[in-house]
Design a protein around this motif. Structure first.
Motif, PDB file in Angstrom:
ATOM      1  N   ASP A   1     -19.063  -2.979   6.180  1.00  0.00           N
ATOM      2  CA  ASP A   1     -19.516  -3.820   6.982  1.00  0.00           C
ATOM      3  C   ASP A   1     -18.535  -5.265   6.723  1.00  0.00           C
ATOM      4  OD1 ASP A   1     -20.394  -5.276   4.452  1.00  0.00           O
ATOM      5  OD2 ASP A   1     -22.319  -4.693   4.962  1.00  0.00           O
ATOM      6  N   ASN A   2     -18.840  -6.379   7.347  1.00  0.00           N
ATOM      7  CA  ASN A   2     -17.744  -7.449   7.262  1.00  0.00           C
ATOM      8  C   ASN A   2     -17.655  -7.858   5.828  1.00  0.00           C
ATOM      9  OD1 ASN A   2     -18.013  -7.215   9.941  1.00  0.00           O
ATOM     10  ND2 ASN A   2     -18.629  -9.163  10.208  1.00  0.00           N
ATOM     11  N   LYS A   3     -18.434  -7.599   4.840  1.00  0.00           N
ATOM     12  CA  LYS A   3     -18.408  -8.245   3.440  1.00  0.00           C
ATOM     13  C   LYS A   3     -18.179  -6.989   2.495  1.00  0.00           C
ATOM     14  CE  LYS A   3     -22.166 -11.429   4.177  1.00  0.00           C
ATOM     15  NZ  LYS A   3     -23.641 -11.534   4.007  1.00  0.00           N
ATOM     16  N   THR A   4     -18.513  -5.574   2.594  1.00  0.00           N
ATOM     17  CA  THR A   4     -18.522  -4.837   1.818  1.00  0.00           C
ATOM     18  C   THR A   4     -18.447  -3.337   2.251  1.00  0.00           C
ATOM     19  OG1 THR A   4     -19.373  -4.042  -0.338  1.00  0.00           O
ATOM     20  CG2 THR A   4     -20.882  -4.242   1.519  1.00  0.00           C
ATOM     21  N   PHE A   5     -18.236  -2.616   1.463  1.00  0.00           N
ATOM     22  CA  PHE A   5     -18.063  -0.926   2.158  1.00  0.00           C
ATOM     23  C   PHE A   5     -18.498  -0.073   0.958  1.00  0.00           C
ATOM     24  CE2 PHE A   5     -14.458  -1.473  -0.632  1.00  0.00           C
ATOM     25  CZ  PHE A   5     -14.257  -0.075  -1.154  1.00  0.00           C
ATOM     26  N   LYS A   6     -19.073   1.282   1.460  1.00  0.00           N
ATOM     27  CA  LYS A   6     -19.730   1.964   0.613  1.00  0.00           C
ATOM     28  C   LYS A   6     -18.899   3.593   1.006  1.00  0.00           C
ATOM     29  CE  LYS A   6     -23.018   0.184  -1.310  1.00  0.00           C
ATOM     30  NZ  LYS A   6     -24.484   0.158  -1.462  1.00  0.00           N
ATOM     31  N   PHE A   7     -19.035   4.240  -0.228  1.00  0.00           N
ATOM     32  CA  PHE A   7     -18.244   5.618  -0.142  1.00  0.00           C
ATOM     33  C   PHE A   7     -19.055   6.662   1.002  1.00  0.00           C
ATOM     34  CE2 PHE A   7     -19.157   9.853  -1.581  1.00  0.00           C
ATOM     35  CZ  PHE A   7     -17.800  10.658  -1.747  1.00  0.00           C
ATOM     36  N   PHE A   8     -18.436   7.285   1.838  1.00  0.00           N
ATOM     37  CA  PHE A   8     -18.798   8.192   2.732  1.00  0.00           C
ATOM     38  C   PHE A   8     -18.622   9.674   2.806  1.00  0.00           C
ATOM     39  CE2 PHE A   8     -21.147   9.106   6.748  1.00  0.00           C
ATOM     40  CZ  PHE A   8     -22.616   8.430   6.532  1.00  0.00           C
TER      41      PHE A   8
ATOM     42  N   THR B   1     -10.408  13.460  -7.343  1.00  0.00           N
ATOM     43  CA  THR B   1     -10.867  13.272  -8.744  1.00  0.00           C
ATOM     44  C   THR B   1     -11.394  11.881  -8.705  1.00  0.00           C
ATOM     45  OG1 THR B   1      -8.829  12.925  -9.774  1.00  0.00           O
ATOM     46  CG2 THR B   1      -9.621  15.208  -9.778  1.00  0.00           C
ATOM     47  N   LYS B   2     -12.344  11.616  -9.886  1.00  0.00           N
ATOM     48  CA  LYS B   2     -12.493  10.195 -10.247  1.00  0.00           C
ATOM     49  C   LYS B   2     -11.493   9.348 -10.313  1.00  0.00           C
ATOM     50  CE  LYS B   2     -16.993   9.843  -9.967  1.00  0.00           C
ATOM     51  NZ  LYS B   2     -17.281   9.096  -8.696  1.00  0.00           N
ATOM     52  N   LYS B   3     -10.439  10.076 -11.079  1.00  0.00           N
ATOM     53  CA  LYS B   3      -9.223   9.233 -11.364  1.00  0.00           C
ATOM     54  C   LYS B   3      -8.467   8.896 -10.117  1.00  0.00           C
ATOM     55  CE  LYS B   3      -5.185  10.209 -14.055  1.00  0.00           C
ATOM     56  NZ  LYS B   3      -4.571  11.103 -14.815  1.00  0.00           N
ATOM     57  N   ILE B   4      -8.332   9.891  -9.253  1.00  0.00           N
ATOM     58  CA  ILE B   4      -7.481   9.570  -8.069  1.00  0.00           C
ATOM     59  C   ILE B   4      -8.298   8.735  -7.104  1.00  0.00           C
ATOM     60  CG2 ILE B   4      -6.510  10.684  -5.867  1.00  0.00           C
ATOM     61  CD1 ILE B   4      -5.869  13.073  -7.838  1.00  0.00           C
ATOM     62  N   GLU B   5      -9.841   8.759  -7.209  1.00  0.00           N
ATOM     63  CA  GLU B   5     -10.340   8.069  -6.347  1.00  0.00           C
ATOM     64  C   GLU B   5     -10.300   6.650  -6.447  1.00  0.00           C
ATOM     65  OE1 GLU B   5     -14.773   8.421  -6.768  1.00  0.00           O
ATOM     66  OE2 GLU B   5     -15.209   7.602  -4.677  1.00  0.00           O
ATOM     67  N   LYS B   6     -10.231   6.235  -8.043  1.00  0.00           N
ATOM     68  CA  LYS B   6      -9.976   4.925  -8.379  1.00  0.00           C
ATOM     69  C   LYS B   6      -8.757   4.253  -7.772  1.00  0.00           C
ATOM     70  CE  LYS B   6     -11.657   3.160 -12.832  1.00  0.00           C
ATOM     71  NZ  LYS B   6     -11.426   3.135 -14.263  1.00  0.00           N
ATOM     72  N   LYS B   7      -7.627   4.987  -7.567  1.00  0.00           N
ATOM     73  CA  LYS B   7      -6.373   4.588  -7.220  1.00  0.00           C
ATOM     74  C   LYS B   7      -6.435   4.500  -5.470  1.00  0.00           C
ATOM     75  CE  LYS B   7      -3.756   7.271 -10.687  1.00  0.00           C
ATOM     76  NZ  LYS B   7      -2.819   8.217 -10.806  1.00  0.00           N
ATOM     77  N   ILE B   8      -7.249   5.310  -4.987  1.00  0.00           N
ATOM     78  CA  ILE B   8      -7.286   5.317  -3.592  1.00  0.00           C
ATOM     79  C   ILE B   8      -8.140   3.934  -3.395  1.00  0.00           C
ATOM     80  CG2 ILE B   8      -8.482   6.302  -1.482  1.00  0.00           C
ATOM     81  CD1 ILE B   8      -8.413   8.939  -2.881  1.00  0.00           C
ATOM     82  N   LEU B   9      -9.181   3.819  -3.977  1.00  0.00           N
ATOM     83  CA  LEU B   9      -9.801   2.304  -3.663  1.00  0.00           C
ATOM     84  C   LEU B   9      -9.122   1.057  -4.058  1.00  0.00           C
ATOM     85  CD1 LEU B   9     -13.228   3.251  -5.088  1.00  0.00           C
ATOM     86  CD2 LEU B   9     -12.724   3.087  -2.652  1.00  0.00           C
ATOM     87  N   SER B  10      -8.385   1.210  -5.218  1.00  0.00           N
ATOM     88  CA  SER B  10      -7.608  -0.192  -5.489  1.00  0.00           C
ATOM     89  C   SER B  10      -6.269  -0.422  -4.837  1.00  0.00           C
ATOM     90  CB  SER B  10      -7.453  -0.028  -7.052  1.00  0.00           C
ATOM     91  OG  SER B  10      -6.569   0.827  -7.488  1.00  0.00           O
ATOM     92  N   LYS B  11      -5.439   0.841  -4.709  1.00  0.00           N
ATOM     93  CA  LYS B  11      -4.258   0.811  -3.987  1.00  0.00           C
ATOM     94  C   LYS B  11      -4.231   0.866  -2.512  1.00  0.00           C
ATOM     95  CE  LYS B  11      -1.602   2.651  -7.868  1.00  0.00           C
ATOM     96  NZ  LYS B  11      -0.683   3.546  -8.423  1.00  0.00           N
ATOM     97  N   ILE B  12      -5.402   1.373  -1.814  1.00  0.00           N
ATOM     98  CA  ILE B  12      -5.234   1.595  -0.387  1.00  0.00           C
ATOM     99  C   ILE B  12      -6.438   0.710   0.340  1.00  0.00           C
ATOM    100  CG2 ILE B  12      -5.396   3.372   1.346  1.00  0.00           C
ATOM    101  CD1 ILE B  12      -3.928   5.191  -0.577  1.00  0.00           C
TER     102      ILE B  12
ATOM    103  N   GLU C   1      -0.982  10.985  -7.398  1.00  0.00           N
ATOM    104  CA  GLU C   1      -0.943   9.564  -6.652  1.00  0.00           C
ATOM    105  C   GLU C   1      -1.023   9.816  -5.145  1.00  0.00           C
ATOM    106  OE1 GLU C   1      -0.220   6.527  -7.733  1.00  0.00           O
ATOM    107  OE2 GLU C   1      -0.239   7.264  -9.925  1.00  0.00           O
ATOM    108  N   PRO C   2      -2.141   9.035  -4.699  1.00  0.00           N
ATOM    109  CA  PRO C   2      -2.365   9.137  -3.242  1.00  0.00           C
ATOM    110  C   PRO C   2      -1.617   8.002  -2.399  1.00  0.00           C
ATOM    111  CG  PRO C   2      -3.932   7.505  -4.356  1.00  0.00           C
ATOM    112  CD  PRO C   2      -3.003   7.929  -5.550  1.00  0.00           C
TER     113      PRO C   2
ATOM    114  N   ILE D   1       0.914  -1.090   0.030  1.00  0.00           N
ATOM    115  CA  ILE D   1      -0.070   0.012  -0.085  1.00  0.00           C
ATOM    116  C   ILE D   1       0.770   1.283   0.078  1.00  0.00           C
ATOM    117  CG2 ILE D   1      -1.788   1.221   1.401  1.00  0.00           C
ATOM    118  CD1 ILE D   1      -2.685  -1.720   2.243  1.00  0.00           C
ATOM    119  N   PRO D   2       0.714   2.087  -0.993  1.00  0.00           N
ATOM    120  CA  PRO D   2       1.671   3.285  -1.126  1.00  0.00           C
ATOM    121  C   PRO D   2       1.311   4.146   0.395  1.00  0.00           C
ATOM    122  CG  PRO D   2      -0.210   3.529  -2.548  1.00  0.00           C
ATOM    123  CD  PRO D   2      -0.669   2.274  -1.876  1.00  0.00           C
ATOM    124  N   THR D   3       2.551   4.292   1.068  1.00  0.00           N
ATOM    125  CA  THR D   3       2.727   5.143   2.282  1.00  0.00           C
ATOM    126  C   THR D   3       4.055   5.585   2.580  1.00  0.00           C
ATOM    127  OG1 THR D   3       2.138   5.073   4.713  1.00  0.00           O
ATOM    128  CG2 THR D   3       3.016   3.385   3.787  1.00  0.00           C
TER     129      THR D   3
END
Ligand code: AMP
Ligand code: GLY
Length: 422
Positions: free
Chosen positions: A198-205, A236-247, A276-277, A115-117
């Motif tokens: 939750d134990n199975k999934t998550f939603k944007f908040f 942005t949508k592009k950065i959001e995708k990276k936040i989700l997939s990489k982090i 890059e996040p 995870i990028p940190t």
């Protein structure tokens, strides 16, 4: 349902108002709450780290669902304790709460899962620090491993400063920390991304940007947060995708593999550098004051969301958001984040006529014999919603001027990043 809400800040006042708006809510009990939550709930004065006492109150007031606002009871295992005692509770368990409760735990999880940190070194002894200092670059970020009420991070420019800070931590400056994390300094723009899991999934908040430094132009020491706005246009949508997939996805997966899934709000503190996040920190709760700008934009019934998260039905829950923007400015007691003035009388609050789009959330306030006084460093959060951050801020500042509270201050430049780009 009878709802129990644990905590006493602006975040809890915002949660309390939303819970009050739910058609599923019968009564709300805040432990301990503040003068603002009194309008919606019964406040019960209790030490929230005394889990047995809290449980007794939950039973005697027939509370059906408990929401935990702050990190300390979560890190100390309140959710595990309440679940064991058959109480329905929203928030992460002790193992997952280490994402905030131990910086070393969080960094090791990042390393293992790519995870990028910021690059880091965990040290348990001063000699290890001295050895590491031979090869590192400056500035260097020194972090106490455990919870430190927002005071555990120092950006150091010299070896001497690193040695001073780390010695203090090893000598017990923060009870919660025997280790330090030394971290590469990341340059970029900070932003926060929130999910509910939750134990199975998550939603944007929601997304938000806080202003952690005490003075304008981001000068001075760190605070709990001097003001925030939502959404954060840098995400942005592009950065959001990276936040989700990489982090976010790898983090939640790592906990699921351990059979310790994450359930609760997760606050993802980020540094965005050249699109890059990078993960700076996880918080296992809503942010304060970020909660005060995110919840006013939430259109879905919050109690329904909590219920579904506890029953692992978030995948069936549609969470809807207001398109408009929101901002809050925090009014603080003179001296904050150091020693600050207490018992400041707040006389004019009732005289302020707010429009439907505005709200004043209490943070450090209490009522004594019907008189409102300050009871903390951050006193009030003045929040408004609209289409232009510039106009929203202007309106907020006009309310603060009308409040005319002696011995207080606030940052007049909240939102400078989004307002200057106007
Ligand atoms: P934390 O408690 O980890 O959120 O750190 C508090 C604040 O310190 C963050 O909001 C950042 O402003 C700053 N900070 C923490 N870690 C770093 C880092 N590696 N590089 C630059 N700034 C940092
Ligand atoms: N506003 C920063 C935090 O809640 O940690």
């Amino acid at each position: 349902m009878n709802i129990g809400l644990i905590g006493s800040g602006g975040r809890e006042h915002a949660l309390c108002k939303k819970i009050f708006d739910s058609k599923l809510t019968k009564k709300i009990f805040c432990m301990p709450g503040n003068a603002g939550t009194l309008k919606f709930a019964t406040n019960i004065n209790v030490n929230i780290l005394n889990f047995r006492k809290v449980l007794k109150l939950i039973r005697s007031h027939k509370i059906d669902l408990v929401i935990v606002g702050p990190e300390e009871p979560l890190v100390k295992g309140i959710v595990d304790f309440l679940i064991k005692n058959k109480v329905q509770v929203f928030g992460p368990k002790k193992y997952a709460a280490q994402l905030e409760g131990s910086k070393a735990f969080m960094k090791k999880l990042c390393l293992k899962n790519h995870i990028p940190t910021a690059k880091f070194k965990i040290c348990k002894k001063l000699n290890e620090v001295k050895f590491f200092l031979k090869t590192c670059d400056f500035p260097l970020v020194v972090k106490a491993d455990g919870l430190a009420a927002g005071k555990g991070v120092t950006i150091c420019r010299t070896k001497e400063q690193v040695l001073k800070e780390t010695s203090q931590i090893f000598n017990g400056k923060f009870k919660s920390s025997k280790k330090v994390v030394l971290e590469e300094f990341l340059k970029g723009e900070e932003a926060s991304y929130f999910i509910i899991a939750d134990n199975k999934t998550f939603k944007f908040f929601g997304t938000a940007q806080d202003h952690k430094r005490v003075y304008e132009k981001d000068k001075g020491p760190n605070t709990g947060g001097m003001g925030a706005y939502s959404p954060a246009p840098i995400i942005t949508k592009k950065i959001e995708k990276k936040i989700l997939s990489k982090i976010i996805v790898p983090t939640l997966k790592a906990l699921q593999i351990k059979k310790k899934p994450y359930n609760g709000f997760l606050y993802v503190g980020l540094m965005i550098k050249k699109d890059e996040p990078f993960l700076i920190e996880y918080n296992i709760r809503m942010g304060d004051p970020e909660c005060q700008v995110i919840l006013p934009r939430l259109k879905t019934d919050i109690v329904k969301i909590f219920k579904n998260a506890i029953c692992n039905k978030l995948n069936q829950t549609k969470i809807e958001w207001e398109k408009q923007k929101s901002m809050t400015v925090v009014l603080c007691a003179q001296g904050y984040p150091g020693a600050y003035k207490k018992n400041i009388p707040i006389n004019k609050l009732n005289k302020i006529i707010l429009s439907k789009k505005d709200f004043i959330y209490h943070a450090g306030t209490k009522e004594i014999n019907k008189n409102l006084i300050s009871n903390g460093g951050r006193i009030l959060n003045i929040m408004s919603i609209g289409n232009s951050y510039f106009k929203i801020r202007k309106k907020i500042i006009s309310y603060i001027k009308k409040l005319n509270l002696k011995n207080t201050f606030y940052r007049k430049d909240i939102g400078w990043r989004v307002i200057n780009k106007r």
